[in-house]
Every structure is written in C-alpha cells, then in structure tokens.
Write a protein that holds these residues in place. Structure first.
Motif, PDB file in Angstrom:
ATOM      1  N   GLY A  55       0.822  -1.212   0.000  1.00 29.98           N
ATOM      2  CA  GLY A  55       0.000   0.000   0.000  1.00 29.98           C
ATOM      3  C   GLY A  55       0.849   1.251   0.000  1.00 29.98           C
ATOM      4  N   GLU A  56       0.233   2.348  -0.449  1.00 32.40           N
ATOM      5  CA  GLU A  56       0.946   3.628  -0.430  1.00 32.40           C
ATOM      6  C   GLU A  56       1.034   4.093   1.009  1.00 32.40           C
ATOM      7  OE1 GLU A  56      -1.036   6.290  -3.191  1.00 32.40           O
ATOM      8  OE2 GLU A  56      -1.124   4.698  -4.697  1.00 32.40           O
ATOM      9  N   PRO A  57       2.178   4.680   1.408  1.00 33.25           N
ATOM     10  CA  PRO A  57       2.339   5.077   2.814  1.00 33.25           C
ATOM     11  C   PRO A  57       1.301   6.120   3.243  1.00 33.25           C
ATOM     12  CG  PRO A  57       4.433   5.201   1.635  1.00 33.25           C
ATOM     13  CD  PRO A  57       3.380   4.948   0.602  1.00 33.25           C
ATOM     14  N   LEU A  58       0.791   5.934   4.473  1.00 32.79           N
ATOM     15  CA  LEU A  58      -0.159   6.888   5.052  1.00 32.79           C
ATOM     16  C   LEU A  58       0.372   7.275   6.429  1.00 32.79           C
ATOM     17  CD1 LEU A  58      -3.003   8.291   5.240  1.00 32.79           C
ATOM     18  CD2 LEU A  58      -3.770   6.182   6.395  1.00 32.79           C
ATOM     19  N   PHE A  59       0.543   8.584   6.658  1.00 31.75           N
ATOM     20  CA  PHE A  59       1.002   9.068   7.958  1.00 31.75           C
ATOM     21  C   PHE A  59      -0.188   9.665   8.700  1.00 31.75           C
ATOM     22  CE2 PHE A  59       4.685   8.763   5.277  1.00 31.75           C
ATOM     23  CZ  PHE A  59       5.608   8.153   6.118  1.00 31.75           C
ATOM     24  N   VAL A  60      -0.511   9.073   9.828  1.00 25.44           N
ATOM     25  CA  VAL A  60      -1.691   9.505  10.597  1.00 25.44           C
ATOM     26  C   VAL A  60      -1.233  10.219  11.862  1.00 25.44           C
ATOM     27  CG1 VAL A  60      -3.765   8.722  11.827  1.00 25.44           C
ATOM     28  CG2 VAL A  60      -3.027   7.534   9.741  1.00 25.44           C
ATOM     29  N   ARG A  61      -1.842  11.370  12.119  1.00 21.29           N
ATOM     30  CA  ARG A  61      -1.648  12.076  13.394  1.00 21.29           C
ATOM     31  C   ARG A  61      -3.032  12.339  13.952  1.00 21.29           C
ATOM     32  NH1 ARG A  61       3.018  15.304  13.922  1.00 21.29           N
ATOM     33  NH2 ARG A  61       1.743  16.990  14.727  1.00 21.29           N
ATOM     34  N   ALA A  62      -3.220  12.035  15.213  1.00 20.81           N
ATOM     35  CA  ALA A  62      -4.552  12.219  15.797  1.00 20.81           C
ATOM     36  C   ALA A  62      -4.403  12.778  17.201  1.00 20.81           C
ATOM     37  CB  ALA A  62      -5.297  10.888  15.841  1.00 20.81           C
ATOM     38  N   THR A  63      -5.435  13.493  17.641  1.00 23.56           N
ATOM     39  CA  THR A  63      -5.486  13.975  19.020  1.00 23.56           C
ATOM     40  C   THR A  63      -6.741  13.405  19.651  1.00 23.56           C
ATOM     41  OG1 THR A  63      -4.458  16.022  18.309  1.00 23.56           O
ATOM     42  CG2 THR A  63      -5.474  16.043  20.481  1.00 23.56           C
ATOM     43  N   VAL A  64      -6.619  12.985  20.907  1.00 27.10           N
ATOM     44  CA  VAL A  64      -7.782  12.486  21.645  1.00 27.10           C
ATOM     45  C   VAL A  64      -8.101  13.485  22.749  1.00 27.10           C
ATOM     46  CG1 VAL A  64      -8.730  10.585  23.008  1.00 27.10           C
ATOM     47  CG2 VAL A  64      -7.144  10.094  21.114  1.00 27.10           C
ATOM     48  N   GLY A 109     -11.365  15.149  25.543  1.00 27.03           N
ATOM     49  CA  GLY A 109     -12.630  14.926  26.228  1.00 27.03           C
ATOM     50  C   GLY A 109     -13.621  16.005  25.837  1.00 27.03           C
ATOM     51  N   PRO A 110     -14.836  15.931  26.368  1.00 28.79           N
ATOM     52  CA  PRO A 110     -15.894  16.839  25.917  1.00 28.79           C
ATOM     53  C   PRO A 110     -15.634  18.311  26.216  1.00 28.79           C
ATOM     54  CG  PRO A 110     -16.674  15.397  27.685  1.00 28.79           C
ATOM     55  CD  PRO A 110     -15.317  14.915  27.305  1.00 28.79           C
ATOM     56  N   ALA A 111     -14.811  18.592  27.232  1.00 27.62           N
ATOM     57  CA  ALA A 111     -14.528  20.004  27.540  1.00 27.62           C
ATOM     58  C   ALA A 111     -13.290  20.490  26.796  1.00 27.62           C
ATOM     59  CB  ALA A 111     -14.343  20.171  29.053  1.00 27.62           C
ATOM     60  N   GLY A 112     -12.786  19.678  25.883  1.00 25.89           N
ATOM     61  CA  GLY A 112     -11.614  20.079  25.102  1.00 25.89           C
ATOM     62  C   GLY A 112     -10.312  19.654  25.752  1.00 25.89           C
ATOM     63  N   GLU A 113     -10.398  19.013  26.927  1.00 23.38           N
ATOM     64  CA  GLU A 113      -9.174  18.576  27.610  1.00 23.38           C
ATOM     65  C   GLU A 113      -8.510  17.431  26.845  1.00 23.38           C
ATOM     66  OE1 GLU A 113     -12.239  17.774  28.386  1.00 23.38           O
ATOM     67  OE2 GLU A 113     -12.392  15.833  29.396  1.00 23.38           O
ATOM     68  N   VAL A 114      -7.171  17.454  26.787  1.00 27.28           N
ATOM     69  CA  VAL A 114      -6.495  16.352  26.098  1.00 27.28           C
ATOM     70  C   VAL A 114      -6.539  15.115  26.982  1.00 27.28           C
ATOM     71  CG1 VAL A 114      -5.016  17.883  24.757  1.00 27.28           C
ATOM     72  CG2 VAL A 114      -4.184  16.967  26.954  1.00 27.28           C
ATOM     73  N   VAL A 115      -6.501  13.944  26.341  1.00 32.57           N
ATOM     74  CA  VAL A 115      -6.576  12.675  27.081  1.00 32.57           C
ATOM     75  C   VAL A 115      -5.255  11.926  26.877  1.00 32.57           C
ATOM     76  CG1 VAL A 115      -7.831  10.510  27.382  1.00 32.57           C
ATOM     77  CG2 VAL A 115      -9.079  12.586  26.728  1.00 32.57           C
ATOM     78  N   PRO A 116      -4.308  12.097  27.826  1.00 31.00           N
ATOM     79  CA  PRO A 116      -3.053  11.343  27.713  1.00 31.00           C
ATOM     80  C   PRO A 116      -3.249   9.899  28.149  1.00 31.00           C
ATOM     81  CG  PRO A 116      -2.998  12.866  29.598  1.00 31.00           C
ATOM     82  CD  PRO A 116      -4.367  12.967  29.006  1.00 31.00           C
ATOM     83  N   GLY A 117      -2.414   9.017  27.629  1.00 28.33           N
ATOM     84  CA  GLY A 117      -2.429   7.624  28.081  1.00 28.33           C
ATOM     85  C   GLY A 117      -3.626   6.818  27.605  1.00 28.33           C
ATOM     86  N   ALA A 118      -4.387   7.330  26.634  1.00 26.33           N
ATOM     87  CA  ALA A 118      -5.514   6.544  26.101  1.00 26.33           C
ATOM     88  C   ALA A 118      -4.953   5.367  25.308  1.00 26.33           C
ATOM     89  CB  ALA A 118      -6.391   7.406  25.192  1.00 26.33           C
ATOM     90  N   THR A 119      -5.630   4.221  25.403  1.00 29.01           N
ATOM     91  CA  THR A 119      -5.230   3.041  24.627  1.00 29.01           C
ATOM     92  C   THR A 119      -5.978   3.069  23.304  1.00 29.01           C
ATOM     93  OG1 THR A 119      -4.926   1.812  26.668  1.00 29.01           O
ATOM     94  CG2 THR A 119      -5.163   0.509  24.654  1.00 29.01           C
ATOM     95  N   VAL A 120      -5.222   3.060  22.222  1.00 35.18           N
ATOM     96  CA  VAL A 120      -5.842   3.198  20.897  1.00 35.18           C
ATOM     97  C   VAL A 120      -5.512   1.970  20.051  1.00 35.18           C
ATOM     98  CG1 VAL A 120      -6.038   4.631  18.833  1.00 35.18           C
ATOM     99  CG2 VAL A 120      -5.565   5.705  21.061  1.00 35.18           C
ATOM    100  N   ASN A 121      -6.520   1.169  19.759  1.00 29.41           N
ATOM    101  CA  ASN A 121      -6.378   0.060  18.817  1.00 29.41           C
ATOM    102  C   ASN A 121      -6.660   0.581  17.418  1.00 29.41           C
ATOM    103  OD1 ASN A 121      -6.296  -3.110  19.450  1.00 29.41           O
ATOM    104  ND2 ASN A 121      -6.981  -1.988  21.286  1.00 29.41           N
ATOM    105  N   VAL A 122      -5.771   0.256  16.497  1.00 30.45           N
ATOM    106  CA  VAL A 122      -5.967   0.648  15.092  1.00 30.45           C
ATOM    107  C   VAL A 122      -5.940  -0.625  14.255  1.00 30.45           C
ATOM    108  CG1 VAL A 122      -5.035   2.020  13.181  1.00 30.45           C
ATOM    109  CG2 VAL A 122      -4.591   2.730  15.536  1.00 30.45           C
ATOM    110  N   TRP A 123      -6.852  -0.758  13.297  1.00 27.58           N
ATOM    111  CA  TRP A 123      -6.750  -1.873  12.349  1.00 27.58           C
ATOM    112  C   TRP A 123      -7.247  -1.429  10.987  1.00 27.58           C
ATOM    113  CZ3 TRP A 123     -10.307  -1.520  16.204  1.00 27.58           C
ATOM    114  CH2 TRP A 123     -11.644  -1.889  15.979  1.00 27.58           C
TER     115      TRP A 123
END
Ligand code: BEZ
Ligand code: FE
Length: 275
Positions: free
Chosen positions: A124-133, A135-149
């Motif tokens: 496949g052609e390379p895809l570079f993903v950047r994401a931010t997680v 919460g509802p008040a706009g607070e960042v969520v460190p340490g979230a477990t993210v499964n990607v498939w």
C-alpha cells in the motif's frame, strides 16, 4: 396446554417464560418471540421457506471460526449493527460518532511506540496519521489506549490471509502527554466484505453489492471516558453513500491529503464522551 393453533401459539410461548428470574431476559425474549411470530404471520411463511431459513442460519454458524465471524457480517449487512450502535450512542454535540465494530478486530495486537510503522510490510501507499484524543470540555486525554486496524492495498485484513506470522495493519498505541498519537499505515482502499459464505449468497440474491468505502478502524479506551469504536473514512470514496454495512457518518469522513512524494497524510481529532 393442548390444541395450540396459529392464533394461540404466541401467548403459549410467552406464558412459558413466566418463571424466568431475569426481567430483562424475559422482556428481550418475549419481544423476540412476538416479532418472530408476527413476521411469520405477515409473510405467511411456508414450510420450505422455514427450511431455507434454517439451512441459511446453519451455514452461517458453520462458516464461523476464530478468524471468521459470519454472524457479525449478517448483523452488519441487515443493518442490525448500525441500529444497535446508533441507539446506544446518540449523537452528541461534540463527541466523535461511533460506528460498526466489524468482524476483523483482533485482541492482543502488538503494542507499538509513537510514530511506528504498523503496516508490518503490507502492500500500500504510505499513510502518515496524526490524531489527538480529547474529552468533551476540550481537555487532552493522555495515556488513552488506541487500537488501530486496517486493510491493505488489496482490501484484505491480515486475518484474511493465510501464512502470516505477524500482525499487518493493526497495532495498539498510547496517546502521549498532549493526547496525541502518530503512526504510519497504508492508504486504505474500498474493499468488498467477504462474499464466499451465506451472507454473500444473500447479498447476490437481493441484488446488493458488497463494497465498503475505504477506512481505518479505531477503538479508543481511557479511564473516565466511554470507549469509542469508530472508523475514519476516506473523503471522495465512490462507496460513501452505499456502504454495504451502513456505517458511514459525514462527521467521520477525513481528509487524506496526497503529498508530492507519493505518500498521504491524515490528521483527525477524536472527542470522547465521559463515562
Ligand atoms: C470492516 O470494516 O472491517 C467490516 C465491517 C462490517 C462488515 C465487514 C467488514
Ligand atoms: Fe474495515
């Protein structure tokens, strides 16, 4: 109880559940029996149609193993999965919408560091993903477990291939102190859901196509927040308005930008609901 007929059978079965200790089980099974009987009455189900239905469900079960879940595929293609997800995750103003889980998630995917290549050598052609997680008040969520498939350039998940001894296109990452995550995958392409089983036979008989628009799956878990199971779809895909499993939400369509070197980039922000 004797001489049950087509008019008294439903009540007889419902009465048979009187001793059930679980009010919820009684409610769910009672409604299932009523709707199933009403369905048979509405279409005046014949005995050969009943037999065909039993054969179809038997074949669906026989097609299932530890890598193939034909019943999930059946639920997905009949819209039951989307209905269940939608009524349990009503759209909220700020949170990212959920969508179908699908049959290709695998527990225990490899844990990888930020920036890792999760393709495992998949085509496949390379895809570079950047994401931010957040919460509802706009607070960042460190340490979230993210499964990607994700599927490869042939539209296949690693579990659909034989002879692979390592994961391809799946991984578990953790968001950093800024709630961010970055990885390299492959550009997703549209793919047909498996059609070599009874669900494929059903789609053909109904004149339906099996295609899903290109997407990457995410499952995001963090203490204090509801688990989010969703996809990011590739904008411009020809199947966005005819997904075989009814999973597309406009809010989940991402901008997969093409870069001069032939690679692609996706930035996406996820917003979790509090639990
Ligand atoms: C998937 O996106 O992986 C999927 C979802 C539903 C049915 C088949 C595949
Ligand atoms: Fe998929």
């Amino acid at each position: 109880m004797r001489n049950i007929n087509e008019h008294t059978i439903t009540e007889a079965v419902l009465q048979g559940m009187a001793g059930c200790d679980s009010p919820r089980l009684k409610e769910v099974m009672g409604a299932l029996v009523r709707h199933l009987h009403d369905f048979a009455r509405e279409v005046k189900l014949t005995e050969s149609e009943w037999e065909a239905g039993i054969r179809f469900l038997t074949a669906t079960g026989q097609k299932c193993d530890d890598k193939r879940q034909e019943f999930i595929l059946l639920s997905d293609t009949l819209g039951l999965s989307t209905l269940t997800v939608a009524q349990n995750h009503p759209v909220s103003a700020q949170a990212t919408e959920a969508t179908v889980f699908g049959p290709f998630y695998v527990e225990g995917a490899p844990q990888v560091p930020q920036g890792a290549d999760i393709s495992g050598g998949a085509a496949g052609e390379p895809l570079f993903v950047r994401a931010t997680v957040r919460g509802p008040a706009g607070e960042v969520v460190p340490g979230a477990t993210v499964n990607v498939w994700q599927a490869d350039a042939d539209g296949l998940y690693d579990v659909q291939r034989t002879g692979l001894d390592a994961a391809q296109g799946r991984a578990v990452l953790r968001t950093d102190a800024q709630g961010q995550l970055a990885f390299r995958g492959v550009l997703p392409v549209p793919y047909p859901i498996p059609t070599d089983g009874p669900v494929g036979d059903m789609l053909r008989a109904l004149g339906r196509h099996p295609w899903r628009p290109a997407h990457v799956h995410f499952m995001i878990e963090a203490p204090g927040y509801q688990t989010l199971i969703t996809h990011v779809f590739r904008g411009g895909d020809p199947y966005l308005d005819s997904d075989a499993v009814y999973g597309v939400r406009s809010s989940l369509i991402g901008d997969f930008r093409s870069r001069a070197d032939g690679s692609h980039a996706l930035d996406f922000d996820f917003v979790l609901e509090c639990s």
